[in-house]
Scaffold this motif. Structure first.
Motif, PDB file in Angstrom:
ATOM      1  N   ASN A 124       0.865  -1.185   0.000  1.00 51.58           N
ATOM      2  CA  ASN A 124       0.000   0.000   0.000  1.00 51.58           C
ATOM      3  C   ASN A 124       0.902   1.236   0.000  1.00 51.58           C
ATOM      4  OD1 ASN A 124      -1.936   1.947   0.387  1.00 51.58           O
ATOM      5  ND2 ASN A 124      -2.509   1.303   2.452  1.00 51.58           N
ATOM      6  N   ILE A 175      -1.551  -1.233  -3.992  1.00 49.66           N
ATOM      7  CA  ILE A 175      -2.483  -0.114  -3.787  1.00 49.66           C
ATOM      8  C   ILE A 175      -1.718   1.164  -4.114  1.00 49.66           C
ATOM      9  CG2 ILE A 175      -3.926   1.143  -2.155  1.00 49.66           C
ATOM     10  CD1 ILE A 175      -4.022  -1.520  -0.511  1.00 49.66           C
ATOM     11  N   ILE A 208      -4.811  -1.613  -7.311  1.00 48.14           N
ATOM     12  CA  ILE A 208      -5.948  -1.033  -6.582  1.00 48.14           C
ATOM     13  C   ILE A 208      -5.742   0.477  -6.555  1.00 48.14           C
ATOM     14  CG2 ILE A 208      -7.126  -0.954  -4.347  1.00 48.14           C
ATOM     15  CD1 ILE A 208      -5.627  -3.819  -3.945  1.00 48.14           C
ATOM     16  N   ASP A 247      -6.434   4.253  -5.077  1.00 46.66           N
ATOM     17  CA  ASP A 247      -6.843   4.994  -3.880  1.00 46.66           C
ATOM     18  C   ASP A 247      -6.750   6.476  -4.235  1.00 46.66           C
ATOM     19  OD1 ASP A 247      -7.015   6.384  -1.502  1.00 46.66           O
ATOM     20  OD2 ASP A 247      -5.595   5.122  -0.406  1.00 46.66           O
ATOM     21  N   LEU A 266     -10.100   1.640  -3.532  1.00 48.42           N
ATOM     22  CA  LEU A 266     -10.002   1.720  -2.069  1.00 48.42           C
ATOM     23  C   LEU A 266     -10.321   3.138  -1.629  1.00 48.42           C
ATOM     24  CD1 LEU A 266      -7.362   0.236   0.297  1.00 48.42           C
ATOM     25  CD2 LEU A 266      -7.796   2.681   0.406  1.00 48.42           C
TER      26      LEU A 266
END
Length: 278
Positions: free
Chosen positions: A120, A143, A187, A189, A219
């Motif tokens: 992340n 992420i 992902i 964000d 996300l």
């Protein structure tokens, strides 16, 4: 309709029902004081709370990314993470873990030495040019968050000609680079609270559905952030209700993963929104 999936440690995980990611901060200076966990007992208690309340992923961070956060050396960050990861591996080996770091070498060590399943990165590869290549070699979901500048300077970078266009182009370029490197699980964000004013955060939330154009998992992390308490008044400690309202809106507009301090409230939001969609 094809549902989005993530390959987490070799298991294909469906996002038909959005996932809740519980935050485990191993930092002395996270913006939300209640989330700081530094002793073995406090870490154990936090892990049990996340799992008992229905969290499916634990996101562990050793570097506070709040505005004006103190710089932490890679060695200190890794030492904090290792302390908590040893506890997690000893007692909760089957729980998918995500490491919140923008440093490629820290990410590599967490995955290779401690079995972390997801990286992340708040900087979308901007703060460590090795990150994209590292994630490609590790074959883990990545992420990628939108931010300008660094955690120390991000709030000086809120001038956009067209914020949504800027963010969409930012992601489009990076998704292409990651795809060329063979990264499958990306992902997005949007980076609530990062290089955005309070008003810009709400504009971003109101356009959340546009990220569906990428066809990638989305996300949302708004948990107890300043967009809530600077707007409504109060402090992070007063911001659970505002968090739940925003999480609910996010779920109704395409969020696949909620990153939260308060797992039970988020799990309940997921259940209620899913029921409404039946």
């Amino acid at each position: 309709m094809l549902h989005k999936t993530l390959n987490i440690r070799g298991t294909l995980t469906s996002l038909e029902t959005p996932l809740v990611m519980g935050i485990l901060n191993i930092t002395p200076d996270s913006f939300y004081a209640d989330s700081r966990k530094q002793t073995e007992a406090a870490i154990e208690e936090r892990i049990q709370t996340i799992l008992s309340e229905g969290g499916q992923i634990i996101d562990i961070g050793g570097y506070s990314s709040r505005p004006d956060a103190v710089e932490v050396t890679p060695e200190e960050e890794m030492s904090r993470l290792a302390f908590a990861l040893k506890i997690l591996n000893a007692h909760y080996p089957d729980t998918p873990l995500s490491v919140d770091t923008f440093r490629a070498d820290v990410a590599r060590r967490c995955v290779e030495e401690y079995g972390v399943a997801i990286v992340n990165d708040i900087s979308g590869g901007e703060l460590d040019r090795e990150m994209f290549d590292t994630v490609a070699r590790l074959h883990v979901p990545y992420i990628m968050m939108h931010m300008r500048g660094t955690p120390q300077t991000m709030q000086q970078h809120t001038d956009y000609a067209d914020m949504m266009e800027d963010i969409m182009l930012y992601f489009a370029g990076k998704v292409r680079r990651l795809r060329l490197l063979g990264v499958n699980d990306i992902i997005l964000d949007p980076g609530f609270g990062f290089s955005k004013t309070v008003e810009q955060n709400y504009a971003l939330m109101s356009h959340l559905r546009e990220f569906g154009e990428f066809g990638l998992p989305l996300l949302v992390g708004v948990s107890r952030k300043s967009m809530i308490y600077k707007f409504l008044g109060g402090t992070p400690a007063d911001s659970l209700n505002g968090t739940t309202v925003l999480n609910t809106f996010a779920l109704m507009n395409g969020a696949d993963i909620l990153r939260v301090h308060d797992v039970r409230a988020a799990v309940e939001a997921v259940k209620i929104v899913n029921q409404l969609k039946q």
